[in-house]
Scaffold this active site. Structure first.
Site, PDB file in Angstrom:
ATOM      1  N   GLY A 247      -4.532 -12.049  20.501  1.00 57.66           N
ATOM      2  CA  GLY A 247      -5.915 -11.977  20.953  1.00 57.66           C
ATOM      3  C   GLY A 247      -6.912 -12.815  20.197  1.00 57.66           C
ATOM      4  N   GLU A 288       1.013 -11.203  17.310  1.00 59.97           N
ATOM      5  CA  GLU A 288       1.564 -11.881  18.489  1.00 59.97           C
ATOM      6  C   GLU A 288       0.590 -12.915  19.050  1.00 59.97           C
ATOM      7  OE1 GLU A 288       3.991  -8.017  20.203  1.00 59.97           O
ATOM      8  OE2 GLU A 288       1.955  -8.418  20.895  1.00 59.97           O
ATOM      9  N   GLY A 290      -0.822 -16.002  20.964  1.00 62.97           N
ATOM     10  CA  GLY A 290      -0.409 -16.895  22.047  1.00 62.97           C
ATOM     11  C   GLY A 290      -1.386 -18.048  22.116  1.00 62.97           C
ATOM     12  N   ARG A 291      -2.566 -17.714  22.658  1.00 65.22           N
ATOM     13  CA  ARG A 291      -3.603 -18.723  22.870  1.00 65.22           C
ATOM     14  C   ARG A 291      -3.938 -19.495  21.592  1.00 65.22           C
ATOM     15  NH1 ARG A 291      -7.581 -17.684  26.870  1.00 65.22           N
ATOM     16  NH2 ARG A 291      -7.031 -15.488  26.632  1.00 65.22           N
ATOM     17  N   ARG A 328      -7.902 -20.359  35.608  1.00 60.03           N
ATOM     18  CA  ARG A 328      -8.781 -19.567  34.738  1.00 60.03           C
ATOM     19  C   ARG A 328     -10.258 -19.600  35.134  1.00 60.03           C
ATOM     20  NH1 ARG A 328      -9.437 -19.870  29.998  1.00 60.03           N
ATOM     21  NH2 ARG A 328      -9.260 -17.677  29.475  1.00 60.03           N
ATOM     22  N   TYR A 332     -11.472 -15.912  35.711  1.00 62.12           N
ATOM     23  CA  TYR A 332     -12.255 -15.306  34.610  1.00 62.12           C
ATOM     24  C   TYR A 332     -13.596 -16.014  34.383  1.00 62.12           C
ATOM     25  CZ  TYR A 332      -7.305 -14.547  33.314  1.00 62.12           C
ATOM     26  OH  TYR A 332      -5.968 -14.289  33.314  1.00 62.12           O
ATOM     27  N   CYS A 359      -7.592 -25.812  48.888  1.00 57.90           N
ATOM     28  CA  CYS A 359      -8.419 -25.398  50.024  1.00 57.90           C
ATOM     29  C   CYS A 359      -9.024 -24.040  49.760  1.00 57.90           C
ATOM     30  CB  CYS A 359      -7.585 -25.372  51.296  1.00 57.90           C
ATOM     31  SG  CYS A 359      -6.961 -26.999  51.642  1.00 57.90           S
ATOM     32  N   GLU A 360     -10.019 -24.023  48.919  1.00 57.31           N
ATOM     33  CA  GLU A 360     -10.615 -22.782  48.441  1.00 57.31           C
ATOM     34  C   GLU A 360     -11.977 -23.155  47.860  1.00 57.31           C
ATOM     35  OE1 GLU A 360      -9.597 -18.906  48.257  1.00 57.31           O
ATOM     36  OE2 GLU A 360      -7.855 -20.213  48.163  1.00 57.31           O
TER      37      GLU A 360
HETATM   38  N1  LLP Z   1       0.566  -9.525  22.898  1.00 60.38           N
HETATM   39  C1  LLP Z   1       0.370  -8.832  24.025  1.00 60.38           C
HETATM   40  C2  LLP Z   1       0.970  -7.503  24.161  1.00 60.38           C
HETATM   41  C3  LLP Z   1      -0.382  -9.378  25.058  1.00 60.38           C
HETATM   42  O1  LLP Z   1      -0.579  -8.684  26.154  1.00 60.38           O
HETATM   43  C4  LLP Z   1      -0.938 -10.668  24.903  1.00 60.38           C
HETATM   44  C5  LLP Z   1      -1.713 -11.275  25.972  1.00 60.38           C
HETATM   45  C6  LLP Z   1      -0.695 -11.359  23.715  1.00 60.38           C
HETATM   46  C7  LLP Z   1       0.055 -10.751  22.721  1.00 60.38           C
HETATM   47  C8  LLP Z   1      -1.214 -12.741  23.452  1.00 60.38           C
HETATM   48  O2  LLP Z   1      -2.604 -12.785  23.451  1.00 60.38           O
HETATM   49  P1  LLP Z   1      -3.376 -14.123  23.026  1.00 60.38           P
HETATM   50  O3  LLP Z   1      -3.128 -14.338  21.573  1.00 60.38           O
HETATM   51  O4  LLP Z   1      -2.846 -15.223  23.846  1.00 60.38           O
HETATM   52  O5  LLP Z   1      -4.793 -13.820  23.325  1.00 60.38           O
HETATM   53  N2  LLP Z   1      -4.281 -14.889  31.302  1.00 60.38           N
HETATM   54  C9  LLP Z   1      -5.370 -14.526  30.422  1.00 60.38           C
HETATM   55  C10 LLP Z   1      -4.892 -13.927  29.134  1.00 60.38           C
HETATM   56  C11 LLP Z   1      -4.034 -12.710  29.345  1.00 60.38           C
HETATM   57  C12 LLP Z   1      -3.506 -12.212  28.037  1.00 60.38           C
HETATM   58  C13 LLP Z   1      -2.480 -11.177  28.279  1.00 60.38           C
HETATM   59  N3  LLP Z   1      -1.888 -10.693  27.095  1.00 60.38           N
HETATM   60  C14 LLP Z   1      -6.215 -15.757  30.165  1.00 60.38           C
HETATM   61  O6  LLP Z   1      -5.909 -16.801  30.708  1.00 60.38           O
HETATM   62  O7  LLP Z   1      -7.206 -15.682  29.459  1.00 60.38           O
END
Ligand code: LLP
Length: 439
Positions: A247, A288, A290-291, A328, A332, A359-360
């Site tokens: 997150g 964890e 990701g982003r 996105r 969002y 087409c949106e």
């Molecule tokens: N761990 C869990 C259990 C999660 O559900 C997520 C993201 C992460 C880790 C990784 O989170 P990050 O570090 O990437 O923020 N599609 C949306 C984001 C959905 C995130 C879902 N879970 C977007 O494009 O903003």
């Protein structure tokens, strides 16, 4: 916001990973996703370094949902990162790439019975359990296979982080996890401890995504620690692992200020030192991200194909991609920054809305942004598109998905090929005449 190796030369041309964007466009065409290796590695190493200061050392599990491919899994394995997967498909991708199952965390609020069996047979390191039904399914699949399932329970801590409503997950009114209120989490812990084929290793809580403050992460760790202490005091049970999820926000806009990872880890270290009973070992802390690993490493490169002034005077510029490669903004109201190759450091003189090709009406990548004069055939580069762009891409309108190319020190590596029209019909079966009987 831009990849670490991004630069603009004297002739206003953009370079990433030691390569000219213009040359990459000539080789791969547009739309094109680029990923900068140096940026990914720097972010991974920052997490590893920060977590290594904990006692015992923490561990980062990259969230594959942000972006995963076989090559990405290979890179993670090489860097000794853990990996969080949320489906049989992500697990398959990782295993196919030779990723160590012991470093895999299997997530998801709905795991099918066959996905649970797949994860157990593959011997993944951890399963994060999200519901009572799943706890029973894990127990019965583990019993059937004659194994013990290493489980973390996903707790919903009741934290409302300040981020878009669709990517908040920590509040009680959420489809994820076991709520702390009303004794729900306690019931889940009791049940997990009773299951003979479940080894309860600890807790997990993820509070949301693109969070720019530090406080919610500390609060999350404190909440999991408080729950652990209650269980230690009442039943003598103490966790081995506390997983505080992902997150961490990134810079989509120049004014965005991401949270300070080192400060968060340091505060968690204090909390754990203070909160661990003297007779117990401090739990291992997992994160964890990701982003925050992959977003700023990525850019998407488009070609401008249409310019249109609508009644009222507003300018639209339309490109050869859009919501199929970046959902996105539509989902969002996400906002991005962009620049034009060969004019990257020119002064902005125009206010334009950048629309996509789908087409949106809602297929708009950027509303009313300031750009230098845009011309047809210009190359438009959108920044910070490494996370949740390719992974959420679709074939809407039967448009093939763009390729993903990794760049590093003047070398380009094709990570995912551009889809062909053949790929689009790959799963299609031809029409066969249906026997029609009058009714
Ligand atoms: N761990 C869990 C259990 C999660 O559900 C997520 C993201 C992460 C880790 C990784 O989170 P990050 O570090 O990437 O923020 N599609 C949306 C984001 C959905 C995130 C879902 N879970 C977007 O494009 O903003």
């Amino acid at each position: 916001m831009t990849p670490d190796t991004y630069r603009v030369d004297e002739s206003h041309q953009m370079w990433i990973g030691g390569l000219r964007v213009r040359d990459l466009v000539a080789k791969y065409g547009t739309p094109l996703y680029l990923l900068d290796y140096a940026t990914i590695i720097a972010r991974i190493q920052h997490y590893q370094q920060a977590l290594s200061t904990l006692n015992p050392p923490g561990q980062a599990f990259y969230a594959g949902k942000a972006f995963l491919s076989e090559a990405m899994a290979g890179l993670l394995e090489e860097q000794q990162m853990g990996l969080d997967v949320v489906s049989g498909g992500e697990l398959y991708t990782a295993l196919r790439a030779g990723f160590s199952p012991a470093h895999i965390m299997f997530h998801g609020n709905v795991k099918t019975r066959s996905e649970i069996a797949y994860a157990l047979k593959a011997r993944v390191g951890y399963l994060v359990c999200d519901s009572f039904e799943e706890l029973d399914r894990i127990e019965s699949e583990a019993a059937r296979l004659g194994v013990t399932a290493p489980v973390l329970l996903r707790i919903t801590p009741g934290i409302e982080a300040h981020t878009h409503e669709f990517i908040r997950t920590g509040q009680f009114d959420s489809k994820f996890g076991f709520g702390l209120a009303e004794g729900i989490a306690d019931r889940a812990i009791t049940q997990a401890l009773e299951h003979r084929h479940v080894q309860l290793l600890g807790f997990h809580a993820h509070i949301g995504s693109q969070i720019l403050d530090e406080a919610p992460f500390i609060h999350n760790a404190q909440t999991l620690l408080d729950l652990s202490r209650q269980w230690y005091q009442s039943r003598g049970w103490w966790p081995e692992v506390l997983n505080i999820g992902g997150g961490f926000g990134i810079r989509y806009q120049p004014q965005d200020r991401p949270p300070q990872l080192d400060a968060v880890v340091q505060q968690i270290s204090h909390l754990i030192a203070k909160g661990t009973p003297s007779t117990m070992n401090p739990p291992r802390v997992f994160m964890e991200p990701g982003r925050s690993i992959i977003a700023e490493a990525g850019v998407t490169v488009y070609q401008v194909l249409v310019k249109k002034q609508v009644p009222g005077g507003k300018w639209y510029v339309a490109v050869d991609g859009g919501m199929g490669d970046n959902i996105r903004p539509a989902l969002y109201q996400a906002e991005y920054q962009a620049a034009i190759d060969s004019k990257a450091d020119w002064l902005p003189t125009q206010r334009v809305t950048v629309a996509g090709r789908y087409c949106e009406t809602g297929d708009v990548l950027m509303r009313e942004i300031n750009l230098p004069p845009v011309a047809i055939n210009d190359t438009l580069v959108v920044f910070a598109t490494g996370a949740y762009n390719y992974s959420m891409a679709s074939n809407y309108n039967r448009v093939p998905r763009p390729p993903v190319v990794l760049v590093d020190q003047g070398q380009d590596h094709l990570w995912i090929a551009r889809e062909s029209y053949e790929d689009l019909v790959h799963a299609d079966r031809p029409w066969t005449p249906v026997a029609w009987e009058p009714r």
